[in-house]
Each structure stands twice: as structure tokens, then as C-alpha cells.
Design a protein around this motif. Structure first.
Motif, mmCIF file in Angstrom:
data_model
loop_
_atom_site.group_PDB
_atom_site.id
_atom_site.type_symbol
_atom_site.label_atom_id
_atom_site.label_comp_id
_atom_site.label_asym_id
_atom_site.label_seq_id
_atom_site.Cartn_x
_atom_site.Cartn_y
_atom_site.Cartn_z
ATOM 1 N N LYS A 1 44.142 40.782 49.195
ATOM 2 C CA LYS A 1 45.230 41.527 48.558
ATOM 3 C C LYS A 1 45.023 41.713 47.068
ATOM 4 O O LYS A 1 45.380 42.735 46.505
ATOM 5 C CB LYS A 1 46.566 40.823 48.789
ATOM 6 N N LEU A 2 44.470 40.709 46.390
ATOM 7 C CA LEU A 2 44.374 40.755 44.941
ATOM 8 C C LEU A 2 43.487 41.892 44.462
ATOM 9 O O LEU A 2 43.881 42.675 43.609
ATOM 10 C CB LEU A 2 43.847 39.420 44.416
ATOM 11 N N TRP A 3 42.295 42.017 45.006
ATOM 12 C CA TRP A 3 41.340 42.988 44.480
ATOM 13 C C TRP A 3 41.460 44.361 45.130
ATOM 14 O O TRP A 3 41.016 45.342 44.557
ATOM 15 C CB TRP A 3 39.927 42.449 44.632
ATOM 16 N N SER A 4 42.048 44.452 46.292
ATOM 17 C CA SER A 4 42.129 45.752 46.957
ATOM 18 C C SER A 4 43.180 46.662 46.331
ATOM 19 O O SER A 4 43.152 47.864 46.539
ATOM 20 C CB SER A 4 42.443 45.562 48.440
ATOM 21 N N LYS A 5 44.086 46.142 45.540
ATOM 22 C CA LYS A 5 45.146 46.968 44.950
ATOM 23 C C LYS A 5 44.795 47.483 43.562
ATOM 24 O O LYS A 5 45.514 48.309 43.024
ATOM 25 C CB LYS A 5 46.442 46.173 44.892
ATOM 26 N N LEU A 6 43.729 46.990 42.972
ATOM 27 C CA LEU A 6 43.320 47.473 41.657
ATOM 28 C C LEU A 6 42.384 48.658 41.833
ATOM 29 O O LEU A 6 41.400 48.574 42.568
ATOM 30 C CB LEU A 6 42.627 46.358 40.873
ATOM 31 N N PRO A 7 42.663 49.783 41.152
ATOM 32 C CA PRO A 7 41.907 51.014 41.409
ATOM 33 C C PRO A 7 40.402 50.903 41.179
ATOM 34 O O PRO A 7 39.616 51.292 42.013
ATOM 35 C CB PRO A 7 42.523 52.036 40.446
ATOM 36 N N PHE A 8 39.974 50.365 40.049
ATOM 37 C CA PHE A 8 38.549 50.340 39.748
ATOM 38 C C PHE A 8 37.846 49.162 40.423
ATOM 39 O O PHE A 8 36.686 49.256 40.795
ATOM 40 C CB PHE A 8 38.334 50.254 38.230
ATOM 41 N N VAL A 9 38.550 48.091 40.590
ATOM 42 C CA VAL A 9 37.959 46.881 41.131
ATOM 43 C C VAL A 9 37.861 46.929 42.653
ATOM 44 O O VAL A 9 37.027 46.261 43.250
ATOM 45 C CB VAL A 9 38.784 45.650 40.676
ATOM 46 N N ALA A 10 38.667 47.745 43.299
ATOM 47 C CA ALA A 10 38.683 47.812 44.766
ATOM 48 C C ALA A 10 37.344 48.304 45.328
ATOM 49 O O ALA A 10 37.000 47.986 46.464
ATOM 50 C CB ALA A 10 39.810 48.725 45.232
ATOM 51 N N LYS A 11 36.592 49.050 44.539
ATOM 52 C CA LYS A 11 35.312 49.581 45.009
ATOM 53 C C LYS A 11 34.174 48.567 44.905
ATOM 54 O O LYS A 11 33.111 48.773 45.471
ATOM 55 C CB LYS A 11 34.963 50.831 44.213
ATOM 56 N N ILE A 12 34.403 47.482 44.185
ATOM 57 C CA ILE A 12 33.366 46.471 43.995
ATOM 58 C C ILE A 12 33.461 45.438 45.112
ATOM 59 O O ILE A 12 34.551 45.075 45.546
ATOM 60 C CB ILE A 12 33.536 45.792 42.611
ATOM 61 N N ASN A 13 32.335 44.968 45.534
ATOM 62 C CA ASN A 13 32.274 43.949 46.578
ATOM 63 C C ASN A 13 33.005 42.683 46.094
ATOM 64 O O ASN A 13 32.756 42.223 44.978
ATOM 65 C CB ASN A 13 30.811 43.632 46.886
ATOM 66 N N PRO A 14 33.874 42.085 46.905
ATOM 67 C CA PRO A 14 34.597 40.871 46.483
ATOM 68 C C PRO A 14 33.682 39.705 46.120
ATOM 69 O O PRO A 14 34.048 38.871 45.300
ATOM 70 C CB PRO A 14 35.457 40.523 47.704
ATOM 71 N N ARG A 15 32.504 39.650 46.705
ATOM 72 C CA ARG A 15 31.564 38.588 46.354
ATOM 73 C C ARG A 15 31.058 38.733 44.925
ATOM 74 O O ARG A 15 30.834 37.740 44.234
ATOM 75 C CB ARG A 15 30.403 38.565 47.332
ATOM 76 N N VAL A 16 30.869 39.973 44.502
ATOM 77 C CA VAL A 16 30.440 40.218 43.124
ATOM 78 C C VAL A 16 31.549 39.809 42.160
ATOM 79 O O VAL A 16 31.286 39.175 41.125
ATOM 80 C CB VAL A 16 30.057 41.705 42.933
ATOM 81 N N ILE A 17 32.780 40.153 42.491
ATOM 82 C CA ILE A 17 33.912 39.767 41.648
ATOM 83 C C ILE A 17 34.031 38.251 41.582
ATOM 84 O O ILE A 17 34.254 37.674 40.509
ATOM 85 C CB ILE A 17 35.216 40.400 42.177
ATOM 86 N N LEU A 18 33.855 37.599 42.711
ATOM 87 C CA LEU A 18 33.921 36.147 42.749
ATOM 88 C C LEU A 18 32.814 35.524 41.896
ATOM 89 O O LEU A 18 33.048 34.554 41.170
ATOM 90 C CB LEU A 18 33.827 35.662 44.198
ATOM 91 N N ALA A 19 31.625 36.097 41.942
ATOM 92 C CA ALA A 19 30.517 35.593 41.124
ATOM 93 C C ALA A 19 30.808 35.775 39.639
ATOM 94 O O ALA A 19 30.523 34.883 38.823
ATOM 95 C CB ALA A 19 29.224 36.314 41.497
ATOM 96 N N ILE A 20 31.394 36.913 39.277
ATOM 97 C CA ILE A 20 31.754 37.153 37.873
ATOM 98 C C ILE A 20 32.818 36.161 37.421
ATOM 99 O O ILE A 20 32.739 35.590 36.320
ATOM 100 C CB ILE A 20 32.232 38.611 37.686
ATOM 101 N N LEU A 21 33.817 35.929 38.262
ATOM 102 C CA LEU A 21 34.885 34.992 37.894
ATOM 103 C C LEU A 21 34.356 33.556 37.774
ATOM 104 O O LEU A 21 34.768 32.816 36.871
ATOM 105 C CB LEU A 21 36.018 35.052 38.915
ATOM 106 N N ILE A 22 33.453 33.175 38.653
ATOM 107 C CA ILE A 22 32.870 31.832 38.563
ATOM 108 C C ILE A 22 32.049 31.698 37.283
ATOM 109 O O ILE A 22 32.160 30.709 36.555
ATOM 110 C CB ILE A 22 32.017 31.524 39.809
ATOM 111 N N SER A 23 31.255 32.719 36.974
ATOM 112 C CA SER A 23 30.436 32.683 35.756
ATOM 113 C C SER A 23 31.298 32.625 34.510
ATOM 114 O O SER A 23 31.053 31.833 33.598
ATOM 115 C CB SER A 23 29.532 33.912 35.689
ATOM 116 N N TRP A 24 32.342 33.458 34.459
ATOM 117 C CA TRP A 24 33.205 33.480 33.281
ATOM 118 C C TRP A 24 34.011 32.178 33.181
ATOM 119 O O TRP A 24 34.235 31.675 32.070
ATOM 120 C CB TRP A 24 34.130 34.688 33.310
ATOM 121 N N SER A 25 34.420 31.607 34.304
ATOM 122 C CA SER A 25 35.141 30.329 34.277
ATOM 123 C C SER A 25 34.250 29.221 33.726
ATOM 124 O O SER A 25 34.699 28.394 32.926
ATOM 125 C CB SER A 25 35.631 29.950 35.671
ATOM 126 N N LEU A 26 33.003 29.202 34.160
ATOM 127 C CA LEU A 26 32.070 28.209 33.632
ATOM 128 C C LEU A 26 31.830 28.417 32.142
ATOM 129 O O LEU A 26 31.747 27.457 31.376
ATOM 130 C CB LEU A 26 30.757 28.246 34.409
#
Length: 190
Positions: free
Chosen positions: A33-58
Motif C-alpha cells: 500500500k505504501l509505495w503503490s499510491k505514490l505516483p513516481f515511486v509506484a513504477k519502481i520495483n519495491p525491492r529497489v526502494i527497500l534497498a535505498i531505504l536500508i542504505s539511507w538508514s545505515l
């Protein structure tokens, strides 16, 4: 309804402390639900978003321990904390499956709350010339706890968020008093 507001404040307070960590925890709760409702982010693979969030969190966790890293993170936090605060607030409402018609009101409350906490954090950074490491570690733990409490115990998380708001108000009064005292002690210029 009161519980929903406390949950929103809890998640928004976490967004006021860190940017990627609250989004990472929320995305682990509700990835679809979180990423599918955002217009630009919905086209990106959720795994890529998860990798970006993990990298930025670290990056947030390790860079916040050094003075230069704190400065860099604060620039990003000032820019993105209102956006992340609004996103986390709306996501909490959607995950709780509560029909709250003007969603933008919840988004504004979350954005303002996150921005206020970020501004207080920046103020303390410049007043102390860097945040001590034990406070940074406490902030990391508190950020993670607030996101988890927003879903599991919203009353407790909301009360902690309100306590943080009270501390922010007290801080602004202390800064005002310090500024007026400093102004009175400095020599008058003609």
C-alpha cells in the motif's frame, strides 16, 4: 479517533528525528500500500526502494555520530522531514483502515509536527555546536520505538510524542531567554 491522532503524532515524531528509518519500518509493515499510491515511486520495483531505504538508514545511523555527518543529515532532514512526516501520518491512517475523509489534514499535522521537531534538533545542534553521541544514540532508539509504538501501542507512542512537543516548547523558551540574556550582557553599539 483520539487513538488515531496519537498514532499519527508518534509516527510523525519519528519522521522528525530520522527520514529513512521510519519509512523503512513502515514499509516492512505494509509494503504494497505504501509505495503503490505514490505516483513516481509506484513504477519502481519495491525491492529497489527497500534497498535505498536500508542504505539511507545505515547512512543516518553511522553519519549521525560525526559532526560533519550531523550537518549533512540536518540539511536533508530540514528539506524532507515535512514530506516524510506527512507520508507516515497518512500511512498510519491507511494501515489502521480508518476512514478519515480529509486526509490532507492528517498529512499537514504530520508534516508540521515533524518539521517542528527537526527545527528544535537543528537549534540544539547549533547551540551545543554538535549533538553529543549519547543523545544521538538515544534519538535512534526513540525513533525506532516511536514507529513501532504507532502501530502496537498508539496511546503510549502518542504520549511520548506529546512529551517531545512539550520539550520542544520548553527549548524554544530557553533559547529565547538565553538570547535576551546574551543581548543584555553584550555592550551597546552606537
Amino acid at each position: 479517533m483520539f487513538t488515531l491522532i496519537l498514532a499519527v503524532l508518534s509516527a510523525s515524531a519519528a519522521a522528525g528525528m530520522r527520514i529513512a528509518l521510519p519509512l523503512l519500518v513502515i514499509s516492512l509493515f505494509d509494503e504494497d500500500k505504501l509505495w503503490s499510491k505514490l505516483p513516481f515511486v509506484a513504477k519502481i520495483n519495491p525491492r529497489v526502494i527497500l534497498a535505498i531505504l536500508i542504505s539511507w538508514s545505515l547512512f543516518e545511523l553511522f553519519a549521525s555520530k560525526k559532526l560533519l555527518g550531523q550537518r549533512i543529515l540536518q540539511i536533508f532532514q530540514l528539506i524532507f522531514s515535512p514530506l516524510v512526516g506527512a507520508l507516515t501520518a497518512v500511512t498510519v491512517v491507511e494501515i489502521a483502515e480508518i476512514d478519515f475523509t480529509p486526509t490532507w489534514i492528517i498529512a499537514v499535522v504530520g508534516a508540521v509536527f515533524a518539521l517542528v521537531l527537526t527545527l528544535v534538533q537543528v537549534g540544539w545542534f547549533f547551540r551545543l555546536r554538535g549533538i553529543p553521541i549519547f543523545i544521538v544514540i538515544l534519538e535512534d532508539i526513540l525513533c525506532l520505538s516511536l514507529v513501532l509504538l504507532a502501530f502496537s501501542a498508539p496511546q503510549q507512542g502518542g504520549l511520548i510524542a506529546l512529551l517531545l512537543l512539550w520539550l520542544a516548547i520548553r527549548s524554544s523558551k530557553a533559547w529565547r531567554d538565553w538570547y535576551h540574556h546574551k543581548k543584555q550582557c553584550s555592550p551597546q553599539k552606537n
